[in-house]
Design a protein around this motif. Structure first.
Motif, PDB file in Angstrom:
ATOM      1  N   VAL A 132       0.852  -1.197   0.000  1.00 27.66           N
ATOM      2  CA  VAL A 132       0.000   0.000   0.000  1.00 27.66           C
ATOM      3  C   VAL A 132       0.883   1.241   0.000  1.00 27.66           C
ATOM      4  O   VAL A 132       1.769   1.375   0.856  1.00 27.66           O
TER       5      VAL A 132
ATOM      6  N   ALA B  70      -4.398   2.839   5.122  1.00 28.49           N
ATOM      7  CA  ALA B  70      -4.210   1.392   5.005  1.00 28.49           C
ATOM      8  C   ALA B  70      -2.740   0.984   5.026  1.00 28.49           C
ATOM      9  O   ALA B  70      -1.857   1.757   4.659  1.00 28.49           O
TER      10      ALA B  70
ATOM     11  N   SER C  91      -3.879   3.040  -4.804  1.00 24.92           N
ATOM     12  CA  SER C  91      -2.811   2.972  -3.801  1.00 24.92           C
ATOM     13  C   SER C  91      -2.484   1.548  -3.392  1.00 24.92           C
ATOM     14  O   SER C  91      -1.448   1.303  -2.782  1.00 24.92           O
TER      15      SER C  91
HETATM   16 FE1  F3S Z   1      -7.369   1.387   0.945  1.00 23.72          FE
HETATM   17 FE2  F3S Z   1      -6.466   3.812   1.059  1.00 23.72          FE
HETATM   18 FE3  F3S Z   1      -7.188   2.803  -1.225  1.00 23.72          FE
HETATM   19  S1  F3S Z   1      -7.781   2.857   2.578  1.00 23.72           S
HETATM   20  S2  F3S Z   1      -8.829   1.432  -0.711  1.00 23.72           S
HETATM   21  S3  F3S Z   1      -5.500   2.132   0.030  1.00 23.72           S
HETATM   22  S4  F3S Z   1      -7.497   4.901  -0.564  1.00 23.72           S
END
Ligand code: F3S
Length: 71
Positions: free
Chosen positions: A6, A33, A66
């Protein structure tokens, strides 16, 4: 094996990934995340076979792309 990561620089804390695939993605205290698997904070980590389908859905559902992926 597929690998995931991520990018916190572009995550907007929408929550979709860890709602879709809580076995692989998790929220930090601010809603951003990260990959909860071992080594997930440092870089790409292997996605266990049993989580592959949900993790792919999480990748496809991220509005800011992301959730990174390597096949
Ligand atoms: Fe997860 Fe952030 Fe995308 S919470 S869905 S990585 S915008």
């Amino acid at each position: 094996m597929a690998k995931t990561f991520v990018d916190k620089d572009t995550c907007i804390a929408c929550g979709a990934c860890y709602s879709t695939c809580p076995d692989v993605y998790e929220s930090d205290d601010d809603g951003y995340a990260f990959v909860k698997l071992e080594g997930g904070l440092e870089g790409y980590v292997d996605v266990p076979e049993e989580f592959l389908s949900d993790a792919l859905d999480a990748k496809d559902g991220c509005p800011t792309e992301s959730v990174k992926w390597e096949d």
